[in-house]
Design an enzyme around this catalytic site. Structure first.
Site, PDB file in Angstrom:
ATOM      1  N   GLU A 131      19.454 120.548  57.035  1.00  0.00           N
ATOM      2  CA  GLU A 131      19.886 119.341  57.953  1.00  0.00           C
ATOM      3  C   GLU A 131      20.280 118.720  57.790  1.00  0.00           C
ATOM      4  O   GLU A 131      21.055 117.882  57.875  1.00  0.00           O
ATOM      5  CB  GLU A 131      18.855 119.925  59.555  1.00  0.00           C
ATOM      6  CG  GLU A 131      19.610 118.707  60.054  1.00  0.00           C
ATOM      7  CD  GLU A 131      18.880 119.162  61.448  1.00  0.00           C
ATOM      8  OE1 GLU A 131      19.528 117.659  62.630  1.00  0.00           O
ATOM      9  OE2 GLU A 131      18.184 119.326  62.215  1.00  0.00           O
ATOM     10  N   ASN A 230      10.496 122.498  62.284  1.00  0.00           N
ATOM     11  CA  ASN A 230      10.303 122.161  63.253  1.00  0.00           C
ATOM     12  C   ASN A 230       8.779 123.257  63.379  1.00  0.00           C
ATOM     13  O   ASN A 230       8.509 122.255  64.430  1.00  0.00           O
ATOM     14  CB  ASN A 230      11.133 123.033  64.603  1.00  0.00           C
ATOM     15  CG  ASN A 230      11.282 124.318  64.333  1.00  0.00           C
ATOM     16  OD1 ASN A 230      10.377 125.429  65.025  1.00  0.00           O
ATOM     17  ND2 ASN A 230      12.058 124.903  63.720  1.00  0.00           N
ATOM     18  N   SER A 273      12.195 129.428  64.491  1.00  0.00           N
ATOM     19  CA  SER A 273      13.019 130.017  63.769  1.00  0.00           C
ATOM     20  C   SER A 273      12.732 132.149  64.166  1.00  0.00           C
ATOM     21  O   SER A 273      12.343 132.324  63.326  1.00  0.00           O
ATOM     22  CB  SER A 273      13.353 129.581  62.808  1.00  0.00           C
ATOM     23  OG  SER A 273      12.777 129.516  62.355  1.00  0.00           O
TER      24      SER A 273
END
Length: 316
Positions: A131, A230, A273
């Site tokens: 990202e 995350n 995810s």
């Protein structure tokens, strides 16, 4: 033999977010529309179970566009890609579908707008994360400077302290980012921030659920992948919020039973995810050994849904 009692606190929200849900759907719809194989540049989301499932359906995962043939569709992962990647796909006249999470795309648009206003960008993020690479790649080299820590803020060299803006990777720890933003604002009082927090709602919600759950639990397991930013942040948040043992597991087979010992309370959550099937697999492993009582710790209700790109909604 009677099983020892165990209360499992189950975080809500947990697991899939709307961006991940959309990205997986994009690969499945592309396979349905164009048939196999469909190429995916980088893991569509950071989860081996999800990636293996899509491989079995006909997706081929590659790291670079140069690994893809011209005549098959290619999908860009949910983490986003540098601007040069779709440009190269266009130059090769490839069919491509961008599965970048709309909340990451919002950060890309923000960076572009600041650059058009003559501002140099500072990005709060992790070096090497897809990202971060994607967001920094929206602008020419040197236009986006990366800081990972408060210490980095003291060392960063900018072109003009009066012409700066900052953006944030969407999957960071909310608390860590607050400190870095404060350091940026203290050193560069004129720095422009985002209109709305860049850290995504799903990251924030999952961290808040962990904060509510951690003080009650002797141990906490986060179901997620080691390369999932995350998920790793959830482990850290659990430790800081008062849970003595906070660990990441990909599958039930990763559980360290010896370290857990004869616990009476356990918190379980999952990164954005990680599919629910893996969470259930972990709970089942505990139900095999303990007399489990489940207790939901719900701090938010999510009903966000992102549309898939129009090209997939049109008939072939």
């Amino acid at each position: 033999m009677t099983k020892p009692p165990l209360t499992i606190y189950l975080a809500a929200p947990r697991g899939f977010c709307a961006g991940v849900d959309r990205a997986i759907k994009i690969v499945e719809m592309a396979l349905s529309k164009w048939g196999a194989p469909v190429y995916v540049r980088h893991e569509i989301v950071h989860n081996k179970y999800v990636v293996d499932d899509l491989k079995a359906k006909g997706a081929i995962f590659v790291e670079e566009l140069s690994d893809c043939p011209d005549d098959r569709p290619v999908i860009f992962s949910a983490h986003g890609v540098p601007k040069s990647v779709p440009q190269a796909a266009q130059a090769r006249e490839m069919i491509f579908v961008d599965a970048t999470c709309p909340l990451v795309s919002k950060v890309h648009i923000e960076a572009q707008r600041h650059a058009e206003n003559g501002l140099q960008m500072i990005m709060i993020g992790h070096a090497g994360h897809p990202e971060t690479i994607g967001t920094m790649g929206q602008l020419p080299e040197g236009e986006v400077l990366l800081v990972e820590t408060v210490e980095d803020v003291a060392k960063v060299e900018v072109r003009d302290p009066s012409k700066l803006a900052f953006v944030t990777q969407t999957t960071l720890s909310v608390d860590d980012t607050t400190d870095i933003v404060a350091a940026l604002q203290a050193r560069f009082p004129a720095i422009v921030g985002p209109h709305k927090e860049d850290i995504c709602y799903a990251t924030t919600n999952r961290q808040e659920a962990v904060k509510a759950m951690a003080p009650k639990a002797e141990a906490m397991l986060v179901v997620g992948a080691p390369n999932s930013s995350n998920s790793r942040r959830l482990v850290e948040v659990g430790s800081r919020a008062g849970c003595a043992y906070s660990q990441l597991v990909q599958r039930a087979s990763d559980i360290d039973w010896r370290a857990l010992g004869d616990i009476k309370t356990l918190g379980i959550t999952a990164g954005a995810s990680a599919p629910e099937v893996l969470i259930e697999e972990v709970i089942q492993a505990f139900e095999d050994r303990f007399d489990v009582t489940r207790e939901l710790v719900e701090t938010a209700v999510e009903n966000v849904e992102f549309k898939v790109p129009r090209v997939l909604r049109e008939p072939a």
